[in-house]
Motif scaffolding. Structure first.
Motif, short mmCIF file in Angstrom:
data_model
loop_
_atom_site.label_atom_id
_atom_site.label_comp_id
_atom_site.label_asym_id
_atom_site.label_seq_id
_atom_site.Cartn_x
_atom_site.Cartn_y
_atom_site.Cartn_z
N LEU A 17 0.83 -1.20 0.00
CA LEU A 17 0.00 0.00 0.00
C LEU A 17 0.87 1.26 0.00
O LEU A 17 0.60 2.21 -0.74
CB LEU A 17 -0.93 -0.01 1.21
CG LEU A 17 -1.89 1.17 1.35
CD1 LEU A 17 -2.85 1.24 0.18
CD2 LEU A 17 -2.65 1.05 2.65
N ILE A 18 1.91 1.26 0.78
CA ILE A 18 2.84 2.40 0.80
C ILE A 18 3.47 2.60 -0.56
O ILE A 18 3.55 3.71 -1.09
CB ILE A 18 3.91 2.20 1.89
CG1 ILE A 18 3.28 2.31 3.27
CG2 ILE A 18 5.05 3.21 1.74
CD1 ILE A 18 4.20 1.90 4.39
N ILE A 19 3.90 1.51 -1.18
CA ILE A 19 4.53 1.59 -2.50
C ILE A 19 3.55 2.10 -3.54
O ILE A 19 3.88 2.96 -4.37
CB ILE A 19 5.11 0.22 -2.90
CG1 ILE A 19 6.30 -0.12 -2.00
CG2 ILE A 19 5.53 0.20 -4.36
CD1 ILE A 19 6.79 -1.54 -2.12
N SER A 20 2.31 1.61 -3.50
CA SER A 20 1.33 2.04 -4.51
C SER A 20 0.95 3.50 -4.34
O SER A 20 0.72 4.21 -5.32
CB SER A 20 0.09 1.15 -4.47
OG SER A 20 -0.64 1.37 -3.29
N ASN A 53 -5.11 3.29 -9.22
CA ASN A 53 -6.13 3.65 -8.23
C ASN A 53 -6.87 2.41 -7.73
O ASN A 53 -7.13 2.26 -6.54
CB ASN A 53 -7.13 4.64 -8.81
CG ASN A 53 -6.59 6.03 -8.88
OD1 ASN A 53 -5.68 6.39 -8.16
ND2 ASN A 53 -7.16 6.83 -9.76
N ARG A 54 -7.23 1.52 -8.65
CA ARG A 54 -7.92 0.27 -8.25
C ARG A 54 -7.04 -0.59 -7.36
O ARG A 54 -7.52 -1.17 -6.37
CB ARG A 54 -8.33 -0.52 -9.49
CG ARG A 54 -9.52 0.03 -10.19
CD ARG A 54 -10.02 -0.92 -11.26
NE ARG A 54 -10.78 -0.16 -12.23
CZ ARG A 54 -10.47 -0.04 -13.50
NH1 ARG A 54 -9.42 -0.66 -13.99
NH2 ARG A 54 -11.21 0.68 -14.31
N ILE A 55 -5.77 -0.69 -7.70
CA ILE A 55 -4.84 -1.49 -6.89
C ILE A 55 -4.71 -0.88 -5.50
O ILE A 55 -4.73 -1.59 -4.49
CB ILE A 55 -3.47 -1.58 -7.59
CG1 ILE A 55 -3.58 -2.45 -8.83
CG2 ILE A 55 -2.39 -2.11 -6.66
CD1 ILE A 55 -2.34 -2.43 -9.71
N THR A 56 -4.61 0.44 -5.43
CA THR A 56 -4.46 1.12 -4.14
C THR A 56 -5.70 0.92 -3.27
O THR A 56 -5.59 0.62 -2.08
CB THR A 56 -4.20 2.62 -4.36
OG1 THR A 56 -3.04 2.77 -5.18
CG2 THR A 56 -3.99 3.34 -3.04
N TRP A 57 -6.90 1.08 -3.85
CA TRP A 57 -8.13 0.89 -3.07
C TRP A 57 -8.29 -0.55 -2.62
O TRP A 57 -8.76 -0.82 -1.51
CB TRP A 57 -9.35 1.34 -3.86
CG TRP A 57 -9.51 2.83 -3.85
CD1 TRP A 57 -9.26 3.69 -4.88
CD2 TRP A 57 -9.93 3.63 -2.75
NE1 TRP A 57 -9.51 4.97 -4.47
CE2 TRP A 57 -9.92 4.97 -3.18
CE3 TRP A 57 -10.31 3.35 -1.44
CZ2 TRP A 57 -10.29 6.02 -2.34
CZ3 TRP A 57 -10.67 4.40 -0.62
CH2 TRP A 57 -10.67 5.72 -1.06
N LEU A 59 -5.80 -2.70 -2.02
CA LEU A 59 -4.83 -2.92 -0.94
C LEU A 59 -5.27 -2.24 0.35
O LEU A 59 -5.08 -2.78 1.44
CB LEU A 59 -3.45 -2.40 -1.36
CG LEU A 59 -2.69 -3.25 -2.36
CD1 LEU A 59 -1.45 -2.51 -2.85
CD2 LEU A 59 -2.31 -4.58 -1.75
N LEU A 60 -5.91 -1.07 0.22
CA LEU A 60 -6.40 -0.39 1.42
C LEU A 60 -7.51 -1.19 2.09
O LEU A 60 -7.50 -1.35 3.31
CB LEU A 60 -6.93 1.00 1.05
CG LEU A 60 -7.54 1.80 2.19
CD1 LEU A 60 -6.48 2.15 3.22
CD2 LEU A 60 -8.23 3.02 1.66
#
Length: 76
Positions: A17-20, A53-57, A59-60
């Motif tokens: 998540l930090i990386i993304s 954005n999809r990957i970040t959400w 992972l969140l």
């Protein structure tokens, strides 16, 4: 055993998540706008930004879900 696996997944999702978040492009020019550098050079990569954005959400939601499971003590 299961708690260790879930805890490891939680730490891994936090790191990813930090990386993304760091991979996202800045929304404004910031200090780069003062030097008039080519800041809009990569603005045409809209689909890459949507995918990120999809990957970040995702992972969140995984990170927060695992945090709830670990803090509630449902695993023993």
């Amino acid at each position: 055993m299961v708690k260790n696996i879930v805890s490891s997944l939680w730490m891994l999702s936090g790191a990813l998540l930090i990386i993304s978040v760091l991979l996202h492009s800045p929304k404004g020019d910031g200090m780069g706008g003062l030097a008039s550098s080519g800041g809009s050079m990569f603005s045409s990569a809209r689909s890459a930004e949507n995918t990120l954005n999809r990957i970040t959400w995702t992972l969140l939601s995984l990170f927060l879900g695992l945090a709830v499971v670990l803090s509630a003590g449902w695993l023993g």
